[in-house]
Scaffold this active site. Structure first.
Site, PDB file in Angstrom:
ATOM      1  N   ALA A   9       0.939  -1.186  -0.200  1.00 21.69           N
ATOM      2  CA  ALA A   9      -0.055   0.043   0.048  1.00 21.69           C
ATOM      3  C   ALA A   9       0.772   1.169  -0.145  1.00 21.69           C
ATOM      4  CB  ALA A   9      -1.023  -0.020   1.072  1.00 21.69           C
ATOM      5  N   GLY A  11       4.114   3.836  -0.960  1.00 22.81           N
ATOM      6  CA  GLY A  11       4.697   4.852  -2.283  1.00 22.81           C
ATOM      7  C   GLY A  11       5.256   4.061  -3.407  1.00 22.81           C
ATOM      8  N   ILE A  12       5.951   2.980  -3.158  1.00 24.16           N
ATOM      9  CA  ILE A  12       6.497   2.020  -4.087  1.00 24.16           C
ATOM     10  C   ILE A  12       5.512   0.931  -4.257  1.00 24.16           C
ATOM     11  CG2 ILE A  12       8.005   0.367  -4.693  1.00 24.16           C
ATOM     12  CD1 ILE A  12      10.255   1.999  -2.811  1.00 24.16           C
ATOM     13  N   GLY A  13       4.788   0.394  -3.339  1.00 22.57           N
ATOM     14  CA  GLY A  13       3.989  -0.818  -3.405  1.00 22.57           C
ATOM     15  C   GLY A  13       2.821  -0.706  -4.328  1.00 22.57           C
ATOM     16  N   ARG A  87      20.391   6.919   3.782  1.00 18.37           N
ATOM     17  CA  ARG A  87      19.701   5.380   3.984  1.00 18.37           C
ATOM     18  C   ARG A  87      20.099   4.743   5.362  1.00 18.37           C
ATOM     19  NH1 ARG A  87      21.360   6.260  -1.416  1.00 18.37           N
ATOM     20  NH2 ARG A  87      19.685   6.124  -2.888  1.00 18.37           N
ATOM     21  N   ASN A  94      13.762  -0.150  10.263  1.00 19.64           N
ATOM     22  CA  ASN A  94      13.400  -1.231   9.015  1.00 19.64           C
ATOM     23  C   ASN A  94      13.867  -2.576   9.412  1.00 19.64           C
ATOM     24  OD1 ASN A  94      11.943   0.710   7.829  1.00 19.64           O
ATOM     25  ND2 ASN A  94      13.607   1.342   6.102  1.00 19.64           N
ATOM     26  N   ASP A 150      19.629   1.787  -9.413  1.00 19.88           N
ATOM     27  CA  ASP A 150      20.810   2.308 -10.028  1.00 19.88           C
ATOM     28  C   ASP A 150      21.182   2.050 -11.337  1.00 19.88           C
ATOM     29  OD1 ASP A 150      21.232   3.423  -7.239  1.00 19.88           O
ATOM     30  OD2 ASP A 150      21.896   1.133  -7.027  1.00 19.88           O
ATOM     31  N   HIS A 179      24.062  -0.242  -2.440  1.00 20.21           N
ATOM     32  CA  HIS A 179      22.859   0.708  -2.624  1.00 20.21           C
ATOM     33  C   HIS A 179      22.860   1.667  -1.677  1.00 20.21           C
ATOM     34  CE1 HIS A 179      19.136   2.383  -4.243  1.00 20.21           C
ATOM     35  NE2 HIS A 179      18.629   2.146  -3.054  1.00 20.21           N
TER      36      HIS A 179
HETATM   37  P1  NAI Z   1       6.027   4.182   2.127  1.00 21.47           P
HETATM   38  O1  NAI Z   1       6.321   4.752   3.710  1.00 21.47           O
HETATM   39  O2  NAI Z   1       5.125   5.098   1.200  1.00 21.47           O
HETATM   40  O3  NAI Z   1       5.603   2.611   2.133  1.00 21.47           O
HETATM   41  C1  NAI Z   1       6.057   1.632   3.101  1.00 21.47           C
HETATM   42  C2  NAI Z   1       4.796   0.729   3.323  1.00 21.47           C
HETATM   43  O4  NAI Z   1       5.205  -0.258   4.073  1.00 21.47           O
HETATM   44  C3  NAI Z   1       3.691   1.169   4.021  1.00 21.47           C
HETATM   45  O5  NAI Z   1       2.373   0.994   3.151  1.00 21.47           O
HETATM   46  C4  NAI Z   1       3.614   0.603   5.396  1.00 21.47           C
HETATM   47  O6  NAI Z   1       2.415   0.347   5.622  1.00 21.47           O
HETATM   48  C5  NAI Z   1       4.214  -0.556   4.999  1.00 21.47           C
HETATM   49  N1  NAI Z   1       4.863  -1.252   6.210  1.00 21.47           N
HETATM   50  C6  NAI Z   1       5.195  -0.888   7.340  1.00 21.47           C
HETATM   51  N2  NAI Z   1       5.400  -1.814   8.114  1.00 21.47           N
HETATM   52  C7  NAI Z   1       5.414  -3.239   7.377  1.00 21.47           C
HETATM   53  C8  NAI Z   1       5.309  -4.420   7.637  1.00 21.47           C
HETATM   54  N3  NAI Z   1       5.615  -5.007   8.938  1.00 21.47           N
HETATM   55  N4  NAI Z   1       4.728  -5.402   6.561  1.00 21.47           N
HETATM   56  C9  NAI Z   1       4.461  -4.961   5.606  1.00 21.47           C
HETATM   57  N5  NAI Z   1       4.509  -3.574   5.148  1.00 21.47           N
HETATM   58  C10 NAI Z   1       4.832  -2.671   6.133  1.00 21.47           C
HETATM   59  O7  NAI Z   1       7.795   3.949   1.861  1.00 21.47           O
HETATM   60  P2  NAI Z   1       7.971   3.753  -0.043  1.00 21.47           P
HETATM   61  O8  NAI Z   1       8.525   5.023  -0.449  1.00 21.47           O
HETATM   62  O9  NAI Z   1       7.100   2.939  -0.663  1.00 21.47           O
HETATM   63  O10 NAI Z   1       9.651   2.958   0.292  1.00 21.47           O
HETATM   64  C11 NAI Z   1       9.511   1.752   1.276  1.00 21.47           C
HETATM   65  C12 NAI Z   1      11.141   1.358   0.964  1.00 21.47           C
HETATM   66  O11 NAI Z   1      11.767   1.086  -0.123  1.00 21.47           O
HETATM   67  C13 NAI Z   1      11.966   2.367   1.976  1.00 21.47           C
HETATM   68  O12 NAI Z   1      12.663   1.831   2.869  1.00 21.47           O
HETATM   69  C14 NAI Z   1      12.928   2.988   0.913  1.00 21.47           C
HETATM   70  O13 NAI Z   1      13.973   3.752   1.509  1.00 21.47           O
HETATM   71  C15 NAI Z   1      13.155   1.894   0.124  1.00 21.47           C
HETATM   72  N6  NAI Z   1      13.358   2.269  -1.032  1.00 21.47           N
HETATM   73  C16 NAI Z   1      14.333   1.561  -1.815  1.00 21.47           C
HETATM   74  C17 NAI Z   1      14.984   1.775  -3.205  1.00 21.47           C
HETATM   75  C18 NAI Z   1      15.952   0.799  -3.581  1.00 21.47           C
HETATM   76  O14 NAI Z   1      16.457   1.095  -4.797  1.00 21.47           O
HETATM   77  N7  NAI Z   1      16.154  -0.310  -3.390  1.00 21.47           N
HETATM   78  C19 NAI Z   1      14.562   2.849  -3.905  1.00 21.47           C
HETATM   79  C20 NAI Z   1      13.534   3.883  -3.033  1.00 21.47           C
HETATM   80  C21 NAI Z   1      13.240   3.398  -2.057  1.00 21.47           C
END
Ligand code: NAI
Length: 316
Positions: A9, A11-13, A87, A94, A150, A179
């Protein structure tokens, strides 16, 4: 094939789930889990898109039903950066989330391929590896840290408004290391041709390293990269799927354990097979500026890896 998205749910999901609904092969099943109550609504919404992919939403405290029988698990769960954060600042929020979710994976779908998006990836993959080892189901071939963003950025930055046609062939530029910050090392030398002087090469590397922070700053507190990330995760997931279905010669970069002498976990080019990583590929030869950048970041990368391993060992 069943694909589970944990953190669906967010921003990425959400955009990732949309892309998966649009692009997964017909007959696939998409299981969306997030503790946020709106998750079932996200699934209902997506189910109205007329593709032959079944979508189901799961919420509450327990992802088990979403994970049962999953072939691939994509994890974008957890907190994202705000301006001024690195990060590594996300670790304390996390690490517990990743540990808990991977424990559920170990129980419900021990043979699944797991791709971790949650930051800091450099530490989260070691956290997940330790959890899977403790559960007795660890296989390094099946655990990935997602660094495709990346790669995607390195490809995009080859083009410009003046030269939109300059996009390289997909996958030609490997990004190695990790990363976060200076651990992200795009190897533009793999493009061949004129690279410019050392300062120009260093500047191209820096631009990719800085790209995530540029998005965080431009979103001004409303989150980090989500849309290009969703695209990158789709691209990686489709590669995993094609390889799992027996297609040969699929190569991606990913942060995996093994295959590099200087760090236990390292982002590198891997050839994918039915069981995940089939072979870690060499990225030599590279330019001396790229090699110097790798040498300089290794102590920091190893420290981030150690932090992830220690986190699990201290708790268990
Ligand atoms: P967001 O805050 O918009 O969404 C995170 C979601 O995780 C929320 O819907 C929240 O309810 C959910 N969540 C929280 N606890 C949970 C749990 N125990 N089980 C399942 N879901 C849970 O954050 P966004 O923007 O979607 O980013 C998510 C992660 O991805 C962040 O840690 C961000 O830093 C990382 N990220 C990684 C990148 C990469 O290249 N690997 C690039 C951009 C972001």
């Amino acid at each position: 094939m069943k694909i589970a998205v944990l953190g669906a749910a967010g921003g990425i999901g959400q955009p990732l789930s949309l892309l998966l609904k649009m692009h997964l092969p017909a007959g696939s099943e998409l299981a969306l889990y997030d503790p946020a109550p709106m998750t079932r609504g996200v699934a209902v919404d997506l189910s109205h898109i007329p593709t032959a992919v079944r979508v189901k939403g799961y919420t509450g405290r327990d992802p088990d039903a979403a994970l049962e029988g999953a072939d691939i698990v994509l994890i974008p769960a957890g907190i994202a950066r705000k301006p001024g954060m690195e990060r590594s600042d996300l670790f304390k929020f996390n690490a517990g989330i990743v540990m808990d979710l991977v424990q559920h994976c170990a129980r419900c779908c021990p043979a699944a391929l797991i791709a971790l998006i949650t930051n800091p990836v450099n530490s989260m993959v070691p956290v997940a590896a330790e959890v899977l080892k403790l559960a007795g189901v660890y296989d390094a071939r099946r655990l990935f840290g997602l660094t495709t963003l990346d790669v995607v950025r390195s490809e995009s930055f080859c083009a410009s408004d003046e030269r939109p046609e300059a996009l390289p062939v997909q996958g030609v530029i490997p990004v190695v290391g990790g990363h976060s910050g200076n651990t992200i090392i795009p190897l533009f030398s793999h493009l061949g041709g004129e690279l410019g002087d050392d300062a120009a090469i260093a500047e191209r590397i820096r631009r990719v390293q800085q790209a995530g922070t540029d998005v965080v700053d431009a979103k001004a507190g409303a989150g980090s990269a989500t849309l290009a990330m969703a695209y990158a995760a789709l691209r990686f997931c489709l590669s995993l799927l094609r390889a799992r279905q027996g297609e040969l010669g699929i190569i991606e970069c990913a942060y995996v354990e093994g295959g590099h002498a200087a760090a236990p976990f390292f982002s590198q080019r891997v050839r994918l097979g039915v069981d995940g990583v089939a072979e870690v590929l060499s990225y030599a030869p590279i330019h001396p500026v790229e090699q110097a950048a790798i040498d300089a970041m290794l102590p920091g990368l190893n420290e981030e890896i150690r932090q992830g391993i220690d986190f699990v060992r201290q708790l268990m």
